[in-house]
Every structure is written in structure tokens, then in C-alpha cells.
Design an enzyme around this catalytic site. Structure first.
Site, PDB file in Angstrom:
ATOM      1  N   TRP A   1       0.832  -1.212   0.000  1.00  0.00           N
ATOM      2  CA  TRP A   1       0.000   0.000   0.000  1.00  0.00           C
ATOM      3  C   TRP A   1       0.865   1.260   0.000  1.00  0.00           C
ATOM      4  O   TRP A   1       0.391   2.348  -0.290  1.00  0.00           O
ATOM      5  CB  TRP A   1      -0.956   0.003   1.204  1.00  0.00           C
ATOM      6  N   ASP A   2       2.155   1.061   0.311  1.00  0.00           N
ATOM      7  CA  ASP A   2       3.115   2.167   0.298  1.00  0.00           C
ATOM      8  C   ASP A   2       3.000   2.963  -1.002  1.00  0.00           C
ATOM      9  O   ASP A   2       3.247   4.164  -1.022  1.00  0.00           O
ATOM     10  CB  ASP A   2       4.554   1.633   0.399  1.00  0.00           C
TER      11      ASP A   2
ATOM     12  N   GLU B   1       0.566  -3.058  12.538  1.00  0.00           N
ATOM     13  CA  GLU B   1       0.745  -4.515  12.411  1.00  0.00           C
ATOM     14  C   GLU B   1       1.196  -5.196  13.704  1.00  0.00           C
ATOM     15  O   GLU B   1       1.405  -6.408  13.716  1.00  0.00           O
ATOM     16  CB  GLU B   1       1.752  -4.806  11.291  1.00  0.00           C
TER      17      GLU B   1
ATOM     18  N   LYS C   1       2.494   0.300  16.132  1.00  0.00           N
ATOM     19  CA  LYS C   1       3.649   0.359  15.239  1.00  0.00           C
ATOM     20  C   LYS C   1       3.627   1.629  14.385  1.00  0.00           C
ATOM     21  O   LYS C   1       4.648   2.179  14.016  1.00  0.00           O
ATOM     22  CB  LYS C   1       3.626  -0.857  14.328  1.00  0.00           C
ATOM     23  N   GLN C   2       2.441   2.040  14.026  1.00  0.00           N
ATOM     24  CA  GLN C   2       2.359   3.207  13.144  1.00  0.00           C
ATOM     25  C   GLN C   2       0.978   3.825  13.179  1.00  0.00           C
ATOM     26  O   GLN C   2       0.037   3.251  13.734  1.00  0.00           O
ATOM     27  CB  GLN C   2       2.705   2.828  11.722  1.00  0.00           C
TER      28      GLN C   2
HETATM   29  O1  IFM Z   1       3.609  -1.506   4.062  1.00  0.00           O
HETATM   30  C1  IFM Z   1       4.479  -1.418   5.121  1.00  0.00           C
HETATM   31  C2  IFM Z   1       3.712  -1.702   6.391  1.00  0.00           C
HETATM   32  O2  IFM Z   1       2.715  -0.746   6.600  1.00  0.00           O
HETATM   33  C3  IFM Z   1       4.642  -1.721   7.568  1.00  0.00           C
HETATM   34  N1  IFM Z   1       5.672  -2.681   7.373  1.00  0.00           N
HETATM   35  C4  IFM Z   1       6.473  -2.399   6.180  1.00  0.00           C
HETATM   36  C5  IFM Z   1       5.617  -2.380   4.939  1.00  0.00           C
HETATM   37  C6  IFM Z   1       6.471  -2.042   3.727  1.00  0.00           C
HETATM   38  O3  IFM Z   1       6.998  -0.762   3.867  1.00  0.00           O
END
Ligand code: IFM
Length: 727
Positions: A341-342, A481, A593-594
Site C-alpha cells: 500500500w506504500d 501490524e 507500530k504506526q
Molecule cells: O507496508 C508497510 C507496512 O505498513 C509496515 N511494514 C512495512 C511495509 C512495507 O513498507
């Protein structure tokens, strides 16, 4: 032009940061990416050239990966008979060194996509030369790579030997992807390699020529099974100079009927370095005209944003290349080159708003892989199209199901994202609708975009689980995640709800504006009244966890029952909090994590809730987030800037814009953080400058960090360029 604000420099040579610099000094052109390794090699180096779309799944490996191709930059050099290597001091104080580096500087010129290095080198004979290296991957003809090596005699009358090498003996850090690799002489002056990957059977051709600008020019050719050499020996007079040029062309079996002949043809056309350089610079100038962001008052952020934007530009596949941008661009082995999704939510928006042709190309990559997404939906018992979490050339799910064994005990961790991190289908739809909104490209929408948005909506209709509470989505992973197998993740559910309602709007638009396409898609995707009513019902009744008392979104059901860990206490630190607390404890805590709910607010803005709800959400999740993912800081900066939380916004901005340059995740050796790079551009444009569309026109409402005097940038809206200065 202030060169300092347009370049990245290494001075002097820093062997301890070898792999960091290899990544940072990557050059590319939307077809290939080549790490900044030295032409002559260095002990323990990690050179790599990746070609977009060239994936292979080697036997015994967990997943396909982008294949490392032969190093087109490779040169062996001798001064007199001393091999040219970067030795900065004599290994033995009692004996003269075998060649000594007296001076060194390397600079990446981001304005023109050229990497230059100058070395002052003394041979064992005492003769000294200055060697100036220059390389670029042409943006004018993306198959062409050019090198210029200028040698000047500084002391004495050195003999300079240059050997241009094509070495087919390459692996991905030990993993062999090449089934066959053959060196051959293609024409009188052309050395060539032809390789075929062992599983996917891509054929790669790489052809090179060495040219010498000197009155004594002479070139000898030599071959063995998988290596080809072109060698020239030039005796220099006192103060003499010589220029060597190496041109290389790469084609995969994607260029016409005869890729090898096409390669040779392109190589013959390239015989004037300055001409090729100027054509290349011309395209770069066009790239920067709309993409550059100028920040007055913050030189660090200025260089940072140019660096991150440069990384997106060199990775964005140009028209006609059927590929997308992997999480680590084409700059390293991280994530095996896979596309996440990046791309649509982080790297693509800067392109959508400045170079929509490049964004469209990324969307076409998804369109051509709709069948893979349909297959995934079917295999999982759903309808429509369910895009893979990690995608490669085939469009099938390619997320590995285990991590590589981790030292010291070789434990592997099960990866569930490929099965249950499903929000990517809405993320892609978001990218398409954003592209449409900014470009007004109705034709793309009618011909391609609508089919993706609608068939992924079909997926959501079948994925939503009807229960007595409405519709739920259980057993998923959201953007955060650290928490797996959760129920009703707000980001996933709210984005699915948004997606379904956008799909209904799109159908209305098609009905009124492109009736033939409306009829075609309704029939092809079986968009019956019954299905559309189901979508409406899901939109009305999907569970969006919300705490009425505290007036905030609950990231997923049960989130606040987990252990609370004050993340801020563990600072400063480089990695995520996982590294401190361990996998199990982090999973069972409220550490994120984010950006998850925060990301939702970045994408949907005020649609998420009132200002009070947005502030409650932000403060609640910000203090729980450890930014273990590089995707996170820019999103926090964006939303904090919109909410007027300027201290936090500024701190997050500093983190985001220098993620790779300062290696503040500690893993730049694996490649550039592409999403963080695209996120940085958005953080400034959407976050600090507040760009949005109002009454059919782009407008800004700036909230800048205190010490920024102004920000100037351009965007295209419906084909017209708008230039803004925010203060
Ligand atoms: O897509 C990301 C994910 O959101 C977090 N782990 C790394 C992936 C790739 O950058």
C-alpha cells in the site's frame, strides 16, 4: 543554484558507512535502479542493479524477489601496475602501501541525477593520478547507462589501465536467480551478457562498449563463460589526461521482438557523453519543475525533502513499463522489491499532483493485475477483487508466510499480513479516486479506474460479515501490524465504508456521463440492485468502534483492555519498542507500530469526526505509537499540523524528512524507505501547507513550523499548474 541544497556529499571516505552510502547514492531512471557501490569494488560491498518488474522465485525461497542484475558500472583499474582500490592508509607502517588514496569526495547531484566521485590516488611507483568518475542512468532513454572516467596525471607519467567488465556471476546475497548466463562479443566493439532467470524465465541482455578519448587508444577484448572484458592501456605523459567512456544498455524481453538487437541498436546510437548527459538533464529539469518544494528557513529540511523526492522520481516507472514501486524502491534488497500500500497512499500522491502520467502508470500496474486480485478473492471465499498485500510481477499474493530465521535461535515469526491485512483494496481505490479528482482524467476512469474501484467494492460487500450488530470485519490486521487477528479495525472498516459510498457515487457518475461504460461494468461485475442495496446497508451499519464517553475512535475492539505502556519513556531510540519488549509483550499491549486512526484522519480529514474527536484521537494514539514503521512520522506530522499541534508536527517532520539521510531507523542498508519519502512530500503539502480543493480550485491554508519562513511548491490540477507560496 545553491549546490549544497541540491546534493548529498560523502567526504572523506567513510568505510564504516559503506552500505548506508550504497543505498543513499542510488541512481535510477524509472526502469533500473543501481546502488552507489564503487566501480572497482570494495571488500564486503553490496552492489545491486534492479530492473523494474524482473522478479524470480528461486527454488527453496519463501517468495519471489527482484533479481540482482549484472553490475553495469563494474571497472577494474590499475595505475602502473597498482590496482586502484580505496585504501586510505598503509596496512603496514614499515612498508609502502599498495596504492594510497590521498583524497576523496563523492557527491550525488539530485538536480540532474548524476553521481560523481573524485579520488586522488598514488600508485606504488609514486606516480599520482586524479580519477573523476561520473555515472547516470539516462532518463531520456531509460535503457541507457553512461559512465565517464577522467584520469589526470598529477605526478609522474603513469600508465593507466581500465578494464570495463560485464560479470554475469551475480546472486541476490547468495540466492541464485540466473539459470543461464552467457558472455559474448556482439559486434566488433561490444561486450555482452545474456541471462535467463531460473524460474520466471525473463531474458536479460546487457551490452556495453568502452570508448577512449586519447591519441593512443587501444582496446582488447576477452571473454570467458559468464564474464566479458574490454581493456585499454594508456600511458600518460606528464600532466596528461585521458577520458574513458562506458555505455551500457539493458533490455529485458519486453522491448520489441528482438530485445538483444534493440539493445545493440541503442548502444550504437549512444556515442556522445555530453549529448546523452544533456538529454538526461533536460528530463530532470522537467521532473523538478513541478515536483520541487522550496523551504525557506530550514536548510536541513530543504535537502531532506529534495532527497526524498529524488528517490520517488528515480523509482517511478515511466510510461510503458509495466511495474510499480516496491517498498524499498530499486535501492536495496529490503522486502524483496515487493509492492505494498506504500505505493498508492504514500509514494503515488506526489506524482498524482505533479506528474500524473507517472501516477497513471502505477495505476495501470494494478489494472493489469486485476485478475490476480480476483483470484485471491475467490481463493478466500469472497467475490470481486481482493488485492494482494504484497505484489510482484504476477499480481498474485506474494507475502511470505514466515520471516527469515532470526538469530540467535533461528526462530521464525509467522506472517499473517498476506492473509488478513485487507485494507489495501481501499487504499488502491483511494489512490485512483485521488488521481481522478486532481487530474480530471475521465477517460482513465471510464476505461480502467472504475473497474478497479467497483470490483474491489464488490469484494467489500462480500467480506463484510452480517451480524446482529450490523456488519463486522473480524480477524484482520490494520495498518498497525503489532496487533494481529483483531476485530473491527477502525481504519479497515471506515475505509471500506468510504470505498463503498465512493463506488456508488462513481456508478451514478458513469450512468450520467459514460452510459456505455456503466452498462458494460454493471453487466461484467454483476452490479445488481441487490448488490448495490447490500453496499448501502453495509455503509449504514458497519461497526466503527467508538467510545461515546471519551469521544474517540477505538482502534479495534478490546484495544484499551490491553496493557498500557508509556511509549514516550523509551526515548530516544532507533528501532521500534518491539526490540525492547519482545514480540509477545508488544502484541499484548497498546503500543502501536504506526499511524492507524491517525492515518485515517490524514486521508479522510474532517469526515472522520468533529475537531474534538480528531484531537482526542490524535492525543490518544500519538502517545501510544512507537513509530516502529517508517510510514508513521510523516502521517503524524501531517495531522498534527492540520490540528495546529505545531510542536508535535515539527518534531515529527524533522524525524520524517531525515529518515534515510540520518538513518534514524537504522536499516538504510536494506534500501530507501519509499513510503516515508512520499509521506514527507505529503506532510509538507497537505499537512503544513494545507493544500485542498475548494469550490473546484486548489487552495492552501498554511500552518508552518515556527522557523520556516515560507514554502513554495507547484501542483497540477486538471492539467493546469498552480504555484503556491505558503507563509
Ligand atoms: O507496508 C508497510 C507496512 O505498513 C509496515 N511494514 C512495512 C511495509 C512495507 O513498507
Amino acid at each position: 543554484m545553491n549546490k549544497r541544497l541540491w546534493s548529498i556529499k560523502e567526504y572523506p571516505f567513510q568505510p564504516e558507512k559503506l552500505h548506508y552510502h550504497e543505498t543513499i547514492f542510488t541512481i535510477g531512471n524509472g526502469y533500473i535502479g543501481t546502488r552507489g557501490s564503487f566501480e572497482e569494488g570494495y571488500d564486503g560491498d553490496s552492489p545491486a542493479t534492479f530492473v523494474h518488474g524482473l522478479f524470480n522465485h528461486a527454488e527453496g525461497e519463501l517468495a519471489p524477489e527482484l533479481v540482482n542484475c549484472p553490475d553495469w558500472t563494474h571497472l577494474n583499474i590499475w595505475v602502473d601496475d597498482t590496482p586502484f582500490k580505496l585504501i586510505t592508509k598503509s596496512p603496514d607502517p614499515f612498508h609502502p602501501p599498495e596504492g594510497l588514496v590521498l583524497g576523496y569526495e563523492r557527491r550525488l547531484h539530485m538536480d540532474i541525477g548524476v553521481l560523481r566521485r573524485t579520488v586522488l590516488f598514488r600508485a606504488t611507483t609514486g606516480n599520482t593520478v586524479r580519477i573523476e568518475f561520473e555515472r547516470f542512468a539516462s532518463l531520456d532513454n531509460v535503457h541507457l547507462m553512461c559512465q565517464r572516467i577522467h584520469v589526470t596525471a598529477i605526478d609522474g607519467t603513469p600508465k593507466v589501465t581500465i578494464q570495463a567488465v560485464l560479470d554475469g556471476n551475480v546472486t541476490n546475497q547468495g540466492v541464485q536467480h540466473w539459470g543461464e548466463m552467457r558472455a559474448h562479443q556482439l559486434s566488433e566493439k561490444t561486450i555482452a551478457l545474456t541471462g535467463v532467470t531460473n524460474q520466471a524465465k525473463y531474458q536479460l541482455n546487457i551490452v556495453s562498449q568502452l570508448h577512449v578519448h586519447h591519441e593512443n587508444k587501444n582496446i582488447a577484448y576477452d571473454f570467458n563463460e559468464d564474464t566479458a572484458f574490454a581493456t585499454s592501456v594508456i600511458p600518460l605523459e606528464k600532466d596528461g589526461e585521458v577520458e574513458f567512456l562506458k555505455y551500457s544498455v539493458i533490455t529485458v524481453d519486453d522491448v520489441g521482438d528482438s530485445p538483444l538487437e534493440s539493445a545493440l541498436h541503442m548502444l550504437h546510437e549512444a556515442n556522445n557523453f555530453d549529448y546523452e548527459l544533456n538529454s538526461h538533464k533536460f528530463v530532470w529539469q522537467k521532473y523538478w519543475e513541478t515536483t520541487d518544494i522550496q523551504i525557506e528557513g530550514d536548510e536541513l529540511a530543504q535537502v531532506g525533502i529534495r532527497f526524498t523526492t529524488y528517490q520517488i522520481l528515480i523509482a517511478a516507472p515511466v510510461n510503458g513499463i509495466d511495474a510499480s514501486i516496491g517498498a524499498k524502491t530499486l535501492s536495496g534488497y529490503g522486502y524483496a522489491g515487493h509492492v505494498f500500500w506504500d505505493t498508492e497512499l504514500f509514494m503515488m500522491p506526489p506524482l498524482t499532483l505533479t506528474h500524473p502520467d507517472l501516477a497513471r502508470n502505477l495505476l495501470m500496474y494494478r489494472y493489469r493485475r486485476l485478475d490476480g486480485a480476483r483470484q485471491k478473492a475467490q481463493e478466500n471465499g469472497y467475490e470481486g477483487a481482493m488485492f494482494p498485500w504484497e505484489s510482484t510481477d504476477t499480481g498474485l499474493e506474494t507475502t511470505p508466510i514466515w520471516t527469515e530465521p532470526k538469530p540467535p535461535d533461528g526462530r521464525r515469526i509467522r506472517i499473517y499480513t498476506g492473509e488478513i491485512e485487507i485494507h489495501i483494496s481501499s487504499d488502491i481505490a483511494y489512490g485512483i479516486l485521488q488521481y481522478w479528482r486532481w487530474t480530471g482524467d475521465d477517460k482513465f476512469m471510464r476505461d480502467y479506474g472504475a473497474e478497479i474501484v467497483l470490483d474491489t467494492a464488490v469484494f467489500w460487500g462480500s467480506r463484510a460479515e452480517p451480524t446482529e450488530r450490523g456488519y463486522e470485519m473480524t480477524d484482520v490486521i490494520g495498518p498497525d501490524e503489532y496487533h494481529e487477528h483483531v476485530n473491527n479495525n477502525v481504519f479497515t472498516n471506515r475505509m471500506a465504508q468510504w470505498h463503498l459510498s465512493e463506488a456508488l457515487n462513481l456508478l451514478d457518475w458513469l450512468k450520467d456521463n459514460a452510459n456505455d461504460d456503466y452498462i458494460r461494468l454493471v453487466e461484467q461485475l454483476d452490479l445488481s440492485d441487490e448488490r448495490l442495496n447490500l453496499w448501502r446497508d453495509v455503509i449504514d451499519k458497519i461497526v466503527i468502534p467508538f467510545d461515546e464517553e471519551k469521544q474517540l475512535h477505538v482502534q479495534f475492539e478490546g484495544f484499551f483492555d490491553l496493557e498500557y505502556i508509556p511509549v514516550m519513556k523509551y526515548s530516544p531510540r532507533v528501532g521500534g519498542i518491539w526490540d525492547y519488549l519482545g514480540h509477545e509483550r508488544a502484541l499484548a499491549s497498546q503500543v502501536l507500530k504506526q499511524a492507524d486512526v491517525v492515518m485515517l484522519m490524514a486521508l479522510l480529514g474532517e469526515e472522520v469526526g468533529s475537531r474534538e474527536v480528531m484531537l482526542n484521537n490524535f492525543h490518544t494514539y500519538y502517545e501510544r505509537c512507537d513509530h516502529g514503521s517508517s510510514l508513521s512520522p510523516a502521517m503524524h506530522a501531517w495531522v498534527a499540523a492540520r490540528l495546529g499541534l505545531m510542536d508535535i508536527a515539527t518534531e515529527m517532520m524533522e524525524h520524517a524528512v531525515l529518515i534515510d539521510l540520518e538513518d534514524n531507523k537504522g536499516n538504510v542498508h536494506q534500501g530507501i524507505h519509499g513510503a516515508a519519502s512520499g509521506g514527507a512530500w505529503q506532510m509538507i503539502v497537505f499537512g503544513f501547507c494545507g493544500l485542498h480543493i475548494k469550490d473546484g480550485q486548489p487552495v492552501i491554508s498554511p500552518n508552518l513550523p515556527e522557523y520556516w519562513k515560507s514554502v513554495t511548491f507547484s501542483v497540477r490540477y486538471h492539467g493546469k499548474i498552480h504555484r503556491f507560496t505558503a507563509r
